[in-house]
Motif scaffolding. Structure first.
Motif, PDB file in Angstrom:
ATOM      1  N   GLY A  78      46.927  35.005  50.412  1.00 35.05           N
ATOM      2  CA  GLY A  78      46.477  36.369  50.131  1.00 35.05           C
ATOM      3  C   GLY A  78      47.421  37.150  49.247  1.00 35.05           C
ATOM      4  O   GLY A  78      48.030  36.613  48.319  1.00 35.05           O
ATOM      5  N   SER A  79      47.574  38.438  49.540  1.00 33.07           N
ATOM      6  CA  SER A  79      48.347  39.332  48.670  1.00 33.07           C
ATOM      7  C   SER A  79      49.848  39.080  48.716  1.00 33.07           C
ATOM      8  O   SER A  79      50.586  39.607  47.890  1.00 33.07           O
ATOM      9  CB  SER A  79      48.055  40.793  49.042  1.00 33.07           C
ATOM     10  OG  SER A  79      48.286  41.008  50.420  1.00 33.07           O
ATOM     11  N   THR A  80      50.310  38.272  49.681  1.00 33.34           N
ATOM     12  CA  THR A  80      51.737  37.919  49.724  1.00 33.34           C
ATOM     13  C   THR A  80      51.929  36.434  49.423  1.00 33.34           C
ATOM     14  O   THR A  80      52.929  35.829  49.832  1.00 33.34           O
ATOM     15  CB  THR A  80      52.328  38.257  51.111  1.00 33.34           C
ATOM     16  OG1 THR A  80      51.588  37.563  52.125  1.00 33.34           O
ATOM     17  CG2 THR A  80      52.274  39.756  51.378  1.00 33.34           C
TER      18      THR A  80
ATOM     19  N   ALA B 258      41.926  38.361  38.099  1.00 33.48           N
ATOM     20  CA  ALA B 258      40.763  38.110  38.953  1.00 33.48           C
ATOM     21  C   ALA B 258      41.171  38.088  40.422  1.00 33.48           C
ATOM     22  O   ALA B 258      40.482  38.639  41.287  1.00 33.48           O
ATOM     23  CB  ALA B 258      40.103  36.788  38.567  1.00 33.48           C
ATOM     24  N   PHE B 259      42.305  37.459  40.708  1.00 35.09           N
ATOM     25  CA  PHE B 259      42.783  37.397  42.092  1.00 35.09           C
ATOM     26  C   PHE B 259      43.124  38.795  42.604  1.00 35.09           C
ATOM     27  O   PHE B 259      42.783  39.152  43.739  1.00 35.09           O
ATOM     28  CB  PHE B 259      44.010  36.482  42.178  1.00 35.09           C
ATOM     29  CG  PHE B 259      44.356  36.068  43.576  1.00 35.09           C
ATOM     30  CD1 PHE B 259      43.532  35.218  44.297  1.00 35.09           C
ATOM     31  CD2 PHE B 259      45.524  36.516  44.180  1.00 35.09           C
ATOM     32  CE1 PHE B 259      43.850  34.824  45.598  1.00 35.09           C
ATOM     33  CE2 PHE B 259      45.856  36.137  45.477  1.00 35.09           C
ATOM     34  CZ  PHE B 259      45.014  35.283  46.191  1.00 35.09           C
ATOM     35  N   ALA B 260      43.758  39.597  41.769  1.00 37.78           N
ATOM     36  CA  ALA B 260      44.093  40.974  42.150  1.00 37.78           C
ATOM     37  C   ALA B 260      42.822  41.773  42.449  1.00 37.78           C
ATOM     38  O   ALA B 260      42.776  42.541  43.421  1.00 37.78           O
ATOM     39  CB  ALA B 260      44.898  41.646  41.039  1.00 37.78           C
TER      40      ALA B 260
ATOM     41  N   ASP C 188      44.767  47.145  51.970  1.00 38.73           N
ATOM     42  CA  ASP C 188      45.811  46.145  51.720  1.00 38.73           C
ATOM     43  C   ASP C 188      46.790  46.683  50.663  1.00 38.73           C
ATOM     44  O   ASP C 188      46.533  46.597  49.467  1.00 38.73           O
ATOM     45  CB  ASP C 188      45.169  44.832  51.251  1.00 38.73           C
ATOM     46  CG  ASP C 188      46.183  43.700  51.109  1.00 38.73           C
ATOM     47  OD1 ASP C 188      47.397  43.979  51.083  1.00 38.73           O
ATOM     48  OD2 ASP C 188      45.746  42.541  51.008  1.00 38.73           O
ATOM     49  N   HIS C 189      47.914  47.207  51.123  1.00 42.38           N
ATOM     50  CA  HIS C 189      48.888  47.803  50.204  1.00 42.38           C
ATOM     51  C   HIS C 189      49.558  46.753  49.326  1.00 42.38           C
ATOM     52  O   HIS C 189      49.906  47.028  48.168  1.00 42.38           O
ATOM     53  CB  HIS C 189      49.937  48.586  50.996  1.00 42.38           C
ATOM     54  CG  HIS C 189      49.361  49.739  51.769  1.00 42.38           C
ATOM     55  ND1 HIS C 189      48.823  50.843  51.141  1.00 42.38           N
ATOM     56  CD2 HIS C 189      49.204  49.940  53.106  1.00 42.38           C
ATOM     57  CE1 HIS C 189      48.382  51.689  52.063  1.00 42.38           C
ATOM     58  NE2 HIS C 189      48.590  51.163  53.252  1.00 42.38           N
ATOM     59  N   ASP C 190      49.740  45.542  49.849  1.00 45.33           N
ATOM     60  CA  ASP C 190      50.332  44.476  49.036  1.00 45.33           C
ATOM     61  C   ASP C 190      49.412  44.097  47.879  1.00 45.33           C
ATOM     62  O   ASP C 190      49.874  43.709  46.800  1.00 45.33           O
ATOM     63  CB  ASP C 190      50.622  43.245  49.903  1.00 45.33           C
ATOM     64  CG  ASP C 190      51.782  43.468  50.863  1.00 45.33           C
ATOM     65  OD1 ASP C 190      52.778  44.090  50.447  1.00 45.33           O
ATOM     66  OD2 ASP C 190      51.683  43.036  52.021  1.00 45.33           O
ATOM     67  N   ALA C 191      48.105  44.209  48.115  1.00 47.23           N
ATOM     68  CA  ALA C 191      47.144  43.912  47.044  1.00 47.23           C
ATOM     69  C   ALA C 191      47.297  44.905  45.901  1.00 47.23           C
ATOM     70  O   ALA C 191      47.154  44.548  44.716  1.00 47.23           O
ATOM     71  CB  ALA C 191      45.719  43.948  47.596  1.00 47.23           C
ATOM     72  N   LYS C 192      47.599  46.150  46.245  1.00 45.76           N
ATOM     73  CA  LYS C 192      47.802  47.165  45.204  1.00 45.76           C
ATOM     74  C   LYS C 192      49.046  46.859  44.388  1.00 45.76           C
ATOM     75  O   LYS C 192      49.105  47.132  43.184  1.00 45.76           O
ATOM     76  CB  LYS C 192      47.903  48.552  45.839  1.00 45.76           C
ATOM     77  CG  LYS C 192      46.595  49.005  46.496  1.00 45.76           C
ATOM     78  CD  LYS C 192      46.750  50.315  47.245  1.00 45.76           C
ATOM     79  CE  LYS C 192      45.463  50.673  47.987  1.00 45.76           C
ATOM     80  NZ  LYS C 192      45.612  51.900  48.796  1.00 45.76           N
TER      81      LYS C 192
ATOM     82  N   GLY D 291      49.143  46.252  40.428  1.00 42.92           N
ATOM     83  CA  GLY D 291      50.091  46.926  39.539  1.00 42.92           C
ATOM     84  C   GLY D 291      50.869  45.932  38.699  1.00 42.92           C
ATOM     85  O   GLY D 291      51.124  46.176  37.513  1.00 42.92           O
ATOM     86  N   LYS D 292      51.246  44.804  39.305  1.00 41.45           N
ATOM     87  CA  LYS D 292      51.956  43.757  38.570  1.00 41.45           C
ATOM     88  C   LYS D 292      51.081  43.189  37.466  1.00 41.45           C
ATOM     89  O   LYS D 292      51.560  42.926  36.354  1.00 41.45           O
ATOM     90  CB  LYS D 292      52.368  42.638  39.534  1.00 41.45           C
ATOM     91  CG  LYS D 292      53.123  41.479  38.881  1.00 41.45           C
ATOM     92  CD  LYS D 292      54.455  41.922  38.293  1.00 41.45           C
ATOM     93  CE  LYS D 292      55.248  40.737  37.740  1.00 41.45           C
ATOM     94  NZ  LYS D 292      56.540  41.160  37.135  1.00 41.45           N
ATOM     95  N   ARG D 293      49.794  43.037  37.769  1.00 47.57           N
ATOM     96  CA  ARG D 293      48.871  42.526  36.747  1.00 47.57           C
ATOM     97  C   ARG D 293      48.801  43.481  35.552  1.00 47.57           C
ATOM     98  O   ARG D 293      48.769  43.060  34.400  1.00 47.57           O
ATOM     99  CB  ARG D 293      47.473  42.337  37.353  1.00 47.57           C
ATOM    100  CG  ARG D 293      46.511  41.602  36.426  1.00 47.57           C
ATOM    101  CD  ARG D 293      45.699  42.555  35.586  1.00 47.57           C
ATOM    102  NE  ARG D 293      45.055  41.861  34.488  1.00 47.57           N
ATOM    103  CZ  ARG D 293      45.150  42.228  33.228  1.00 47.57           C
ATOM    104  NH1 ARG D 293      45.896  43.255  32.864  1.00 47.57           N
ATOM    105  NH2 ARG D 293      44.525  41.573  32.280  1.00 47.57           N
ATOM    106  N   SER D 294      48.785  44.788  35.834  1.00 52.83           N
ATOM    107  CA  SER D 294      48.773  45.779  34.745  1.00 52.83           C
ATOM    108  C   SER D 294      50.039  45.676  33.898  1.00 52.83           C
ATOM    109  O   SER D 294      49.992  45.759  32.669  1.00 52.83           O
ATOM    110  CB  SER D 294      48.653  47.194  35.325  1.00 52.83           C
ATOM    111  OG  SER D 294      47.414  47.374  35.972  1.00 52.83           O
ATOM    112  N   GLU D 295      51.157  45.466  34.559  1.00 54.31           N
ATOM    113  CA  GLU D 295      52.439  45.308  33.859  1.00 54.31           C
ATOM    114  C   GLU D 295      52.417  44.066  32.963  1.00 54.31           C
ATOM    115  O   GLU D 295      52.831  44.110  31.797  1.00 54.31           O
ATOM    116  CB  GLU D 295      53.560  45.200  34.898  1.00 54.31           C
ATOM    117  CG  GLU D 295      54.938  44.994  34.334  1.00 54.31           C
ATOM    118  CD  GLU D 295      55.960  44.717  35.425  1.00 54.31           C
ATOM    119  OE1 GLU D 295      56.863  43.889  35.197  1.00 54.31           O
ATOM    120  OE2 GLU D 295      55.846  45.320  36.516  1.00 54.31           O
ATOM    121  N   LEU D 296      51.929  42.951  33.515  1.00 53.76           N
ATOM    122  CA  LEU D 296      51.836  41.710  32.737  1.00 53.76           C
ATOM    123  C   LEU D 296      50.857  41.861  31.584  1.00 53.76           C
ATOM    124  O   LEU D 296      51.088  41.350  30.476  1.00 53.76           O
ATOM    125  CB  LEU D 296      51.389  40.565  33.644  1.00 53.76           C
ATOM    126  CG  LEU D 296      52.334  40.173  34.791  1.00 53.76           C
ATOM    127  CD1 LEU D 296      51.668  39.128  35.676  1.00 53.76           C
ATOM    128  CD2 LEU D 296      53.655  39.653  34.248  1.00 53.76           C
TER     129      LEU D 296
END
Length: 599
Positions: A17-19, A75-77, A87-91, A95-100
């Motif tokens: 999952g998100s982690t 897509a996973f995000a 799910d705060h880890d999903a956020k 955010g990491k996807r936006s950075e990438l």
């Protein structure tokens, strides 16, 4: 025992999952590829002859891999944030996807600038070389668009600032919506409903319950209207400032380019629709009569006409969809069966999910995932078929280059709407009684109303909002006015009441990835009418030509696509009028079947 599960499997993509440690490892691989790609782009020297394409070919091979990886992460995000809005880890992943994505866009901007340094004659010759020829359309497109952008350093700065500016406003909107809920009494018990669950209750045959839920939904959006006005004004302001610095005055320039269509095509489509709303107004009036109303309220538009609507199980819906797909395309049916069996679909009706539905692609894994909330209605079946159409579109594109898989939103909606039409048409034909046929016909007509009126109101609102936003932030009161004005025009003032907070509750206005996330739906709906007509004429040989059309969607303008595969001119009103006429036939049949009921 149920044949298919209603929850999707994400562990087969990245376990945990998100982690997920697997996801973090994958992100590391993408970052390494991006670093290598950046080095290749930095070192790329514009060739002096068409034959010297090796350096560019190497860059494009690595670009192909990096593009698929970034889409995989994105897509996973999307799946993580949709399945559990708490799910705060999903956020954090989002955010990491936006950075990438910003880092990737900066490298692409530099590559585009390198394209501009190649002399025209050399460039044309390079695109004739075997390694580049398949990508000629996309590379030419990128080069042409680069000519209209700011100097490289400024474009990179915009991309970098967008992570915590532009894109962040969309994330803020999602966070706000995720915390919203309403209370509603069902079966004598108080239930807390997410906004997605609440929206599903608007299709109940119980008008009193519809009205109550609608009022609570409206009050919830109005309560936080100031916050939503902040998100909308600020993301629009960022977009407009970017346009201003690039010298773009037309707010439709970017969405038209992204959809690879001309403004004349768009104008012709809306003009044809505006000129042929009379039958659909007749439908709205007839529906009001059947419900015992003088005029429909906003919350009555999608109401069922029968007190007891037929409910189906998820397995029954799947079986019907697979049967109908098989009549037009055995490959589409086979693919869809696999999607059900491998749990590529999240359909469970539960709290904590985001509203709406979508299909997202994992091009590196060559998989897709579908998100929706299934409650057993005919509309749910149509939505499921719609999203499976999206998934099949990506499936047939898997063997093409990553750059050629980036088809525009308007043609993406074509495949999904075609799949939806196959299923809904079959449902009407298989109806066991006039009452059932009326209900199913009405379900089809409601989609015409959505595309010709609801989506039209979205387009009118958004265009007018952006024009006003050029002069400064638009107040909540004015946003409400613009929303109602657009709805009145789009629905020909045929409703008794409208939704002032439509601008806040409509997710599409707050999406930053694609501007004007509205008219492509209507385009796809009508364009699919032409494809559906061809499918019915070419029974038995349709599948091959259909797949060929889908594969071309990432490397042609929509005008070129229509001319090549359908032999029609999209800038001519005749095509759109003929497509609308097909929808009118449903209205005519509906009016005929319901005539006795109102006499």
């Amino acid at each position: 025992m149920a044949q298919y599960e209603l929850t999707w499997d994400l562990d087969s993509i990245f376990k945990g999952g998100s982690t997920s440690p697997e996801l973090q490892t994958y992100i590391g691989k993408f970052e390494a590829n991006l670093t290598e790609l950046k080095e290749l782009v930095d070192a790329f020297a514009p060739p002096d002859s068409p034959e010297k394409v090796q350096d560019l070919s190497l860059s494009l091979e690595l670009l192909d891999s990096a593009t698929k990886q970034l889409r995989e992460i994105g897509a996973f995000a999307s799946c993580l944030t949709a399945q559990d809005i708490t799910d705060h880890d999903a956020k954090i992943v989002s955010g990491k996807r936006s950075e990438l994505g910003a880092a990737f866009a900066s490298v692409m901007a530099k590559l585009d600038q390198k394209f501009l340094q190649v002399e025209d004659a050399v460039w044309e010759g390079m695109l004739e070389q075997p390694s580049l020829e398949p990508l000629a359309f996309v590379l030419n497109e990128r080069r042409a668009q680069a000519k209209e952008k700011l100097p490289l350093e400024q474009e990179i700065l915009i991309n970098d600032l967008s992570v915590n500016g532009y894109a962040a406003w969309n994330q803020m909107y999602a966070s706000l919506v995720g915390k919203m809920s309403i209370e509603h009494i069902e079966d004598g018990k108080v239930k807390k409903l997410s906004m997605g669950q609440a929206a599903n209750r608007l299709s109940t045959p119980d008008r009193k319950a519809r009205k109550e839920v609608s009022g609570k939904i409206s009050a919830a959006w109005q309560e936080d209207a100031d916050l939503f006005a902040e998100t909308l004004n600020n993301l629009a302001g960022f977009r407009l400032q970017t346009y201003k610095h690039r010298g773009w005055d037309n707010v439709l320039k970017e969405p038209l380019e992204l959809n690879r269509m001309s403004e004349k095509t768009l104008d012709t489509m809306w003009e044809a629709i505006a000129g042929q709303k009379a039958p659909f107004i007749q439908y709205l009036r007839r529906k009001a009569e059947l419900l015992g109303l003088e005029k429909l309220e906003w919350h009555d538009v999608n109401a069922p006409l029968t007190k007891s609507t037929q409910q189906v199980t998820y397995d029954e819906a799947a079986a019907f969809i697979l049967e109908q797909f098989g009549k037009f395309s055995p490959k589409m049916a086979e693919f869809s069966k696999m999607a059900f069996e491998k749990r590529w679909i999240e359909a469970e009706d539960r709290a904590g999910k985001r509203p709406g539905g979508f299909c997202t692609s994992f091009p590196d894994s060559e998989q897709t995932r579908i998100f929706m909330t299934f409650s057993g209605s005919a509309t749910n079946i149509s939505t499921l078929a719609h999203e499976l159409g999206h998934a099949y579109h990506q499936h047939v594109m898997n063997d093409t280059e990553a750059l050629n898989q980036r088809y525009a939103m308007n043609v993406a909606e074509t495949a999904s709407t075609f799949a939806e039409m196959v299923v809904s048409d079959a449902a009407v034909k298989n109806a066991s009684s006039d009452e059932e046929k009326i209900a199913l016909l009405e379900d089809k007509i409601k989609r015409s109303i959505a595309f010709f009126m609801n989506i039209h109101s979205r387009f009118l609102f958004e265009k007018r909002f952006y024009e006003e936003r050029k002069s400064g932030a638009v107040s909540v009161e004015r946003l409400n006015e613009l929303a109602v004005e657009a709805q009145k025009e789009a629905y020909a003032e045929e409703l008794a009441g409208y939704s002032p907070t439509f601008w806040a509750s409509t997710l599409h206005f707050h999406i930053t990835g694609v501007p004007f996330y509205n008219f492509p739906y209507t385009f796809g709906y009508l364009f699919s009418q032409g494809i559906y007509a061809k499918a019915q004429e070419a029974e038995g040989v349709f599948e091959e030509s259909y797949n060929a059309l889908l594969r071309d969607t990432g490397r042609m303008t929509v005008e070129g696509l229509a001319q090549k595969h359908l032999g029609v001119d999209l800038e001519d009103a005749a095509f759109w009028e003929d497509a609308i006429a097909v929808c009118v036939k449903d209205v005519e049949e509906f009016l005929k079947l319901t005539e006795v009921a109102v006499k």
